[in-house]
Scaffold this motif. Structure first.
Motif, PDB file in Angstrom:
ATOM      1  N   GLY A  38      66.899 -22.689 -40.457  1.00 31.63           N
ATOM      2  CA  GLY A  38      66.564 -24.095 -40.402  1.00 31.63           C
ATOM      3  C   GLY A  38      66.539 -24.758 -41.758  1.00 31.63           C
ATOM      4  O   GLY A  38      66.283 -25.949 -41.851  1.00 31.63           O
ATOM      5  N   SER A  39      66.781 -23.999 -42.832  1.00 32.55           N
ATOM      6  CA  SER A  39      66.813 -24.650 -44.140  1.00 32.55           C
ATOM      7  C   SER A  39      67.994 -25.604 -44.201  1.00 32.55           C
ATOM      8  O   SER A  39      69.107 -25.247 -43.810  1.00 32.55           O
ATOM      9  CB  SER A  39      66.942 -23.606 -45.241  1.00 32.55           C
ATOM     10  OG  SER A  39      67.309 -24.243 -46.442  1.00 32.55           O
ATOM     11  N   ARG A  50      65.230 -29.307 -33.314  1.00 32.72           N
ATOM     12  CA  ARG A  50      64.722 -27.976 -33.607  1.00 32.72           C
ATOM     13  C   ARG A  50      64.782 -27.687 -35.102  1.00 32.72           C
ATOM     14  O   ARG A  50      63.819 -27.200 -35.696  1.00 32.72           O
ATOM     15  CB  ARG A  50      65.536 -26.941 -32.829  1.00 32.72           C
ATOM     16  CG  ARG A  50      65.202 -25.509 -33.187  1.00 32.72           C
ATOM     17  CD  ARG A  50      66.015 -24.561 -32.346  1.00 32.72           C
ATOM     18  NE  ARG A  50      65.546 -24.570 -30.966  1.00 32.72           N
ATOM     19  CZ  ARG A  50      64.934 -23.530 -30.396  1.00 32.72           C
ATOM     20  NH1 ARG A  50      64.738 -22.435 -31.077  1.00 32.72           N
ATOM     21  NH2 ARG A  50      64.531 -23.599 -29.169  1.00 32.72           N
ATOM     22  N   ASN A  51      65.926 -28.013 -35.720  1.00 29.26           N
ATOM     23  CA  ASN A  51      66.057 -27.760 -37.150  1.00 29.26           C
ATOM     24  C   ASN A  51      65.106 -28.624 -37.967  1.00 29.26           C
ATOM     25  O   ASN A  51      64.601 -28.202 -38.998  1.00 29.26           O
ATOM     26  CB  ASN A  51      67.497 -27.992 -37.598  1.00 29.26           C
ATOM     27  CG  ASN A  51      68.330 -26.746 -37.390  1.00 29.26           C
ATOM     28  OD1 ASN A  51      67.786 -25.653 -37.223  1.00 29.26           O
ATOM     29  ND2 ASN A  51      69.635 -26.899 -37.385  1.00 29.26           N
ATOM     30  N   ARG A  52      64.854 -29.832 -37.506  1.00 28.20           N
ATOM     31  CA  ARG A  52      63.906 -30.692 -38.214  1.00 28.20           C
ATOM     32  C   ARG A  52      62.529 -30.041 -38.261  1.00 28.20           C
ATOM     33  O   ARG A  52      61.797 -30.179 -39.230  1.00 28.20           O
ATOM     34  CB  ARG A  52      63.814 -32.051 -37.530  1.00 28.20           C
ATOM     35  CG  ARG A  52      65.012 -32.928 -37.811  1.00 28.20           C
ATOM     36  CD  ARG A  52      64.893 -34.254 -37.120  1.00 28.20           C
ATOM     37  NE  ARG A  52      65.986 -35.123 -37.543  1.00 28.20           N
ATOM     38  CZ  ARG A  52      65.953 -36.444 -37.440  1.00 28.20           C
ATOM     39  NH1 ARG A  52      64.907 -37.042 -36.936  1.00 28.20           N
ATOM     40  NH2 ARG A  52      66.965 -37.162 -37.847  1.00 28.20           N
ATOM     41  N   SER A  53      62.184 -29.380 -37.182  1.00 24.62           N
ATOM     42  CA  SER A  53      60.907 -28.676 -37.182  1.00 24.62           C
ATOM     43  C   SER A  53      60.973 -27.464 -38.102  1.00 24.62           C
ATOM     44  O   SER A  53      60.040 -27.192 -38.852  1.00 24.62           O
ATOM     45  CB  SER A  53      60.570 -28.205 -35.773  1.00 24.62           C
ATOM     46  OG  SER A  53      60.479 -29.299 -34.916  1.00 24.62           O
TER      47      SER A  53
ATOM     48  N   ALA B 100      54.315 -27.766 -33.845  1.00 26.75           N
ATOM     49  CA  ALA B 100      53.664 -27.071 -34.949  1.00 26.75           C
ATOM     50  C   ALA B 100      52.299 -26.523 -34.601  1.00 26.75           C
ATOM     51  O   ALA B 100      52.055 -25.336 -34.664  1.00 26.75           O
ATOM     52  CB  ALA B 100      53.543 -28.019 -36.112  1.00 26.75           C
ATOM     53  N   GLU B 101      51.396 -27.411 -34.247  1.00 30.35           N
ATOM     54  CA  GLU B 101      50.013 -26.996 -34.155  1.00 30.35           C
ATOM     55  C   GLU B 101      49.651 -26.449 -32.775  1.00 30.35           C
ATOM     56  O   GLU B 101      48.525 -26.069 -32.550  1.00 30.35           O
ATOM     57  CB  GLU B 101      49.090 -28.165 -34.512  1.00 30.35           C
ATOM     58  CG  GLU B 101      49.502 -28.927 -35.766  1.00 30.35           C
ATOM     59  CD  GLU B 101      49.023 -28.256 -37.044  1.00 30.35           C
ATOM     60  OE1 GLU B 101      48.518 -27.127 -36.949  1.00 30.35           O
ATOM     61  OE2 GLU B 101      49.137 -28.862 -38.114  1.00 30.35           O
ATOM     62  N   ALA B 102      50.608 -26.488 -31.853  1.00 31.86           N
ATOM     63  CA  ALA B 102      50.293 -26.030 -30.524  1.00 31.86           C
ATOM     64  C   ALA B 102      50.170 -24.515 -30.494  1.00 31.86           C
ATOM     65  O   ALA B 102      50.976 -23.821 -31.093  1.00 31.86           O
ATOM     66  CB  ALA B 102      51.384 -26.462 -29.558  1.00 31.86           C
ATOM     67  N   ASN B 172      58.821 -36.485 -36.940  1.00 25.50           N
ATOM     68  CA  ASN B 172      59.049 -35.284 -37.715  1.00 25.50           C
ATOM     69  C   ASN B 172      58.790 -35.556 -39.201  1.00 25.50           C
ATOM     70  O   ASN B 172      59.252 -36.550 -39.754  1.00 25.50           O
ATOM     71  CB  ASN B 172      60.485 -34.812 -37.535  1.00 25.50           C
ATOM     72  CG  ASN B 172      60.619 -33.925 -36.323  1.00 25.50           C
ATOM     73  OD1 ASN B 172      61.112 -34.352 -35.289  1.00 25.50           O
ATOM     74  ND2 ASN B 172      60.156 -32.698 -36.431  1.00 25.50           N
ATOM     75  N   THR B 173      58.035 -34.633 -39.813  1.00 27.30           N
ATOM     76  CA  THR B 173      57.786 -34.742 -41.251  1.00 27.30           C
ATOM     77  C   THR B 173      59.106 -34.762 -42.021  1.00 27.30           C
ATOM     78  O   THR B 173      59.287 -35.559 -42.924  1.00 27.30           O
ATOM     79  CB  THR B 173      56.937 -33.546 -41.705  1.00 27.30           C
ATOM     80  OG1 THR B 173      55.772 -33.510 -40.895  1.00 27.30           O
ATOM     81  CG2 THR B 173      56.561 -33.673 -43.153  1.00 27.30           C
ATOM     82  N   TRP B 174      59.970 -33.833 -41.642  1.00 33.36           N
ATOM     83  CA  TRP B 174      61.334 -33.878 -42.156  1.00 33.36           C
ATOM     84  C   TRP B 174      62.184 -34.563 -41.121  1.00 33.36           C
ATOM     85  O   TRP B 174      62.173 -34.111 -39.989  1.00 33.36           O
ATOM     86  CB  TRP B 174      61.869 -32.461 -42.432  1.00 33.36           C
ATOM     87  CG  TRP B 174      63.324 -32.468 -42.703  1.00 33.36           C
ATOM     88  CD1 TRP B 174      64.342 -32.287 -41.820  1.00 33.36           C
ATOM     89  CD2 TRP B 174      63.949 -32.683 -43.970  1.00 33.36           C
ATOM     90  NE1 TRP B 174      65.541 -32.387 -42.437  1.00 33.36           N
ATOM     91  CE2 TRP B 174      65.334 -32.630 -43.765  1.00 33.36           C
ATOM     92  CE3 TRP B 174      63.464 -32.941 -45.257  1.00 33.36           C
ATOM     93  CZ2 TRP B 174      66.252 -32.802 -44.802  1.00 33.36           C
ATOM     94  CZ3 TRP B 174      64.384 -33.109 -46.267  1.00 33.36           C
ATOM     95  CH2 TRP B 174      65.759 -33.037 -46.037  1.00 33.36           C
TER      96      TRP B 174
END
Ligand code: HEM
Lengths: 262, 320
Positions: A38-39, A50-53, B100-102, B172-174
């Motif tokens: 995912g980088s 998914r990749n954003r996560s 994430a936090e789930a 999304n943070t990113w």
């Protein structure tokens, strides 16, 4: 003729080999091992949810940020990025400070001469010194403004009460870092500003004299004070502030992310 | 061949029997494969009409071909997957990515029905079924990719789901946050670089213990205090005000201000007090920096000049 051809062939060969090697490093085992799934720097990264996560979750960034944040918290107009700027200034100050440490000795004989040399002789010395000094002033300002924005948002209310307490400690540490650094040039400005500042500490009732003595390592500013404040400035206080920063950031996340919306 | 412990089988049979309204023994026998499966309409199984209910032990999920033959119960799988039957769709769209936090249990692999992959934040689920996915090859007449699910037990949703947060509008943070941060970081670096190229940091003569400059000023962030010291007895200005109010008082703000609202219109007093503090300290600092000359006496910067060395190179106020 053939010689020339041979030379050209060699250069081309070298180029292809180099390109080939680069290609193999880039997509090969080394890059594969360095970049986690995912980088965005990985070959074949695609912009999928998914990749954003994964960009966050699979990387060291996860220590600072959750995968998702509240939409309103992302808006620049909410935090004004003041906390982030304070932290970034701290990093800039660490980098420029390390540069200054290469050329500075905290003794009464050398301190002033060293800072003078930094300002005039040493390559980039003046730039680094200026960035360090103005950056320090700026950080006091951004931390103060950050505190004000937190107050005006009521962002210290439950469950964030304790993070406000941590914040006040951070403000104190920021002031102390700035103040201890103020003495280090060992010029008239440094000496007397610190004298005035510590005289104010001396007005504390009962323990005032002791506090002042401990701060200065004597009854007044001496060469011993210089060494003492240098150690506080480059070692002790940064160490302590990093611990409190870690707690601060952790609590921002664990208290439910950025507060609000109002 | 994995064997399901007797008491587990019994417990799931009891739960399922309760949910279906059938005798326990019959369900148990069905589960063991000793009795034919009771056919029931999906709606009749679970009261709150969920979207996905495993009706019979061996019914494959979605894209079901008509009348699947009951597979061999003996090949009961080792892996159990938690599937959540949602009463209503969650308010947020089902996240296809792990949240994430789930907690891990809330985001099962997409083995079951699609609604089961909801991140579970809504907490609307009334029933959850522990379903096992058969890893072995499906019977020949099943289309490729269709998997069998085997109901092990039916439990209350809350028992296996930890519902923590209300759904919120998240991004999304990113890239959304990180782009802003990176831009701010570059802007700050550029600003500081330009500032440092233009303005030289002050460096006066070497420290001299015998020559007290006049005036002697503290760094600017302490100048407000120094200013106050010139008005009040040092015992008050140098101690009570800064240390007690400034430090302890500030730390206690969240514990003093018991008003839970964050709406500005509800916090008029708090906002007023802080604004007084803010303008007060700014005024004192500006006075101390610009308007104090020799002997810390009042001076006009445009007449007498600026007596603050950090600012010397910044602006030429004339004077001097
Ligand atoms: C070195 C100094 C500091 C750094 C680097 C720092 C950093 C941060 C960062 C990055 C955030 C995230 C949100 C934002 O950017 O506004 C934050 C939030 C917060 N900070 Fe600080 N901070 C510092 C000092 C302080 C001070 C002095 C206070 C208050 C006395 C404070 C109280 C808080 C609170 C309560 C939050 C949560 C705000 C919210 O949820 O909206 N911090 N801090």
């Amino acid at each position: 003729m053939s010689r020339q051809n041979g030379k050209q062939g060699l250069a081309t060969k070298a180029r292809t080999h180099a390109a080939d090697l680069m290609g193999r490093v880039w997509s090969g085992q080394f890059m594969e091992s360095m970049l986690r799934p995912g980088s965005p720097f990985k070959k074949g990264y695609t912009d999928t949810p998914r990749n954003r996560s994964y960009v966050i979750m699979n990387n060291v960034l996860y220590h600072l940020h959750p995968v998702k944040v509240k939409r309103h918290g992302v808006k620049l107009s909410y935090t004004l990025c003041l906390g982030g700027m304070s932290f970034f200034l701290f990093i800039l100050l660490t980098i420029t400070g390390i540069f200054l440490m290469f050329y500075y000795a905290p003794t009464a004989e050398r301190a002033y001469i060293d800072v003078q040399a930094l300002s005039t002789d040493i390559a980039f010395g003046s730039l680094m010194r200026n960035m360090h000094r103005w950056g320090a002033h700026l950080m006091v300002l951004t931390v103060f403004l950050h505190m004000s924005r937190v107050f005006y948002h009521g962002a210290y209310k439950p469950p964030r009460e304790f993070n406000w307490v941590v914040g006040v400690i951070l403000l104190l540490l920021t002031l102390l870092l700035s103040f201890t650094g103020y003495l280090l040039p060992w010029d008239q400005l440094a000496l007397w500003a610190v004298t005035v500042g510590t005289n104010m500490a001396g007005f504390v009732p009962v323990i005032g004299a002791q506090v002042k003595f401990a701060l200065l390592g004597g009854v007044e500013v001496t060469a011993g004070t210089l060494l003492r404040w240098y150690v506080l400035h480059v070692l002790f206080l940064p160490f302590i502030i990093v611990i409190f920063l870690a707690v601060h950031f952790w609590r921002v996340r664990k208290d439910g992310g950025i507060s609000g919306p109002l | 061949m994995p064997q399901i412990p007797e008491e587990l089988l019994r417990r799931s049979a009891e739960a399922k029997a309760k949910a279906l309204g059938l005798p326990v023994e019959q369900v148990l026998a069905e589960m063991r494969g000793e009795a034919p499966v009771t056919e029931m309409a999906a709606e009749s199984v679970v009261v709150p009409a969920p979207k996905f209910v495993p009706t019979t032990p061996y019914q494959p999920v979605s894209e079901i071909p008509p009348d699947p033959p009951p597979p061999d119960p003996a090949s009961a799988p080792p892996a159990a997957v938690t599937t959540v039957a949602e009463e209503e769709p969650a308010e947020t769209p089902a996240a296809p990515t792990p949240t994430a936090e789930a907690p891990a249990a809330e985001a099962p692999p997409a083995a079951a029905a699609p609604e089961a992959t909801d991140n579970g934040a809504s907490g609307n689920g009334r029933l959850a079924a522990v379903v096992s996915v058969r890893p072995s090859a499906p019977p020949a007449d099943l289309p490729e990719g269709v998997r069998h699910q085997r109901l092990l037990t039916v439990v209350k949703a809350r028992a296996i789901q930890q519902v923590k947060a209300d759904p919120t509008d998240k991004v999304n943070t990113w890239p959304h946050l990180m782009i802003t941060e990176f831009t701010a970081l570059l802007a700050m670096t550029a600003f500081l670089l330009v500032l440092s190229v233009i303005l030289q940091a002050p460096l006066l003569e070497a420290a001299n213990f015998n020559a007290t400059p006049n005036p002697s000023k503290a760094p600017w962030y302490f100048l407000g205090l120094q200013e106050m010291l010139s008005y009040f007895d040092p015992q008050i200005a140098g101690v009570t005000v800064p240390t007690v109010i400034g430090i302890v008082g500030f730390m206690m703000i969240p514990y003093i201000d018991r008003n839970p609202s964050t709406r500005p219109s509800d916090r008029k007093l708090a906002i007023m007090l802080y604004t007084i503090f803010l303008t007060g300290s700014a005024t004192l600092t500006i006075l101390g920096v610009l308007f104090r000359g020799p002997g810390f006496n009042f001076a006009y910067p445009w007449v007498d000049g600026v007596f603050f060395d950090d600012l010397k190179d910044w602006v030429d106020f004339g004077g001097h």
